[in-house]
Design a protein around this motif. Structure first.
Motif, PDB file in Angstrom:
ATOM      1  N   TYR A 119      -2.827  -2.589  12.144  1.00 44.56           N
ATOM      2  CA  TYR A 119      -1.953  -2.100  10.943  1.00 44.56           C
ATOM      3  C   TYR A 119      -0.629  -2.768  11.193  1.00 44.56           C
ATOM      4  O   TYR A 119      -0.101  -3.448  10.379  1.00 44.56           O
ATOM      5  N   HIS A 153       0.997  -5.661   8.915  1.00 44.58           N
ATOM      6  CA  HIS A 153       2.585  -4.999   8.342  1.00 44.58           C
ATOM      7  C   HIS A 153       3.448  -6.713   8.796  1.00 44.58           C
ATOM      8  O   HIS A 153       3.877  -6.958   7.733  1.00 44.58           O
ATOM      9  N   TYR A 198      -2.915   2.442   6.297  1.00 49.60           N
ATOM     10  CA  TYR A 198      -1.684   1.592   6.844  1.00 49.60           C
ATOM     11  C   TYR A 198      -0.457   2.297   6.638  1.00 49.60           C
ATOM     12  O   TYR A 198       0.580   2.250   7.206  1.00 49.60           O
ATOM     13  N   ARG A 199      -0.296   3.018   5.313  1.00 48.72           N
ATOM     14  CA  ARG A 199       0.888   3.671   4.792  1.00 48.72           C
ATOM     15  C   ARG A 199       1.257   4.850   5.835  1.00 48.72           C
ATOM     16  O   ARG A 199       2.353   5.214   6.261  1.00 48.72           O
ATOM     17  N   LYS A 255       2.628   3.269   9.010  1.00 48.71           N
ATOM     18  CA  LYS A 255       3.987   2.959   8.697  1.00 48.71           C
ATOM     19  C   LYS A 255       4.669   4.073   8.801  1.00 48.71           C
ATOM     20  O   LYS A 255       5.999   3.737   9.440  1.00 48.71           O
ATOM     21  N   SER A 260       6.798   2.477  11.837  1.00 53.16           N
ATOM     22  CA  SER A 260       7.665   1.140  10.974  1.00 53.16           C
ATOM     23  C   SER A 260       9.313   1.607  10.569  1.00 53.16           C
ATOM     24  O   SER A 260       9.332   2.808  10.159  1.00 53.16           O
TER      25      SER A 260
END
Length: 190
Positions: free
Chosen positions: A129, A133, A180-181, A184, A188
């Motif tokens: 991921y 990103h 992935y979200r 994040k 992130s």
């Protein structure tokens, strides 16, 4: 993907490394003094190294877990700092002192998270991921196409096509992007 508990456990591991460093610096034991003396000698040798010499910083936790930092030092041809070696030594000591009652995975990474697998699996997805990103950011910054044409699905297709020789994992893009979200939100700033 690492969970919130993993993140907390990893922070605890780094705190243990930090505490070991403080103990080593205060210690009067000959073995501890030698470790620090040898490390200082190595640092003098590393100073002129064009690749990494000026970037070795014992205060920076640039990796999710101390084991990853240890592996990075070794991979790049450097000796890890004494506190990292002592932390690994302590974990192995815990493991062997438990006379078979403790798994090595648990000694280093804590309790397994149900449905997340072991640390190697969680770390694989974390790095995947993270790489995706960075891939998205770079593609969006360097693309001549309008941003609306760069959908996440197209970027995922592009990412997996580029990485095909290195991966054994080819997901359904929608489920990959959902995961992935989630990643994040946890990791992130972007």
């Amino acid at each position: 993907m690492p969970t919130k508990k993993d993140v907390e456990f990893d922070q605890k591991a780094w705190k243990e490394v930090s505490e070991i460093r403080k103990e080593l610096l205060k210690s009067n034991f000959q073995q501890d003094l030698k470790l620090e003396e040898h490390w200082n000698h190595l640092m003098q040798m590393y100073k002129g190294d064009d690749y990494m010499g000026d970037f070795i910083d014992r205060e920076v936790e640039g990796f999710r877990h101390p084991i990853q930092s240890y592996m990075d030092y070794i991979f790049n041809g450097y000796y890890p700092p004494p506190e990292l070696l002592m932390w690994i030594y302590n974990k192995l000591l815990d493991y062997y002192s438990a006379s078979g009652q403790l798994e090595l995975e648990y000694a280093f990474f804590g309790k397994r998270t149900q449905n997340s697998g072991n640390d190697a699996k969680r770390d694989f997805f974390h790095r995947l991921y993270q790489d995706f990103h960075h891939h998205m950011i770079m593609r969006k910054q360097n693309s001549r196409k309008p941003k609306r044409e760069l959908t996440q699905v197209k970027l995922a297709e592009d990412f997996f096509e580029l990485n095909k020789p290195f991966l054994n994992y080819f997901p359904d893009y929608d489920s990959f992007l959902r995961q992935y979200r989630r990643w994040k939100k946890l990791y992130s700033d972007n």
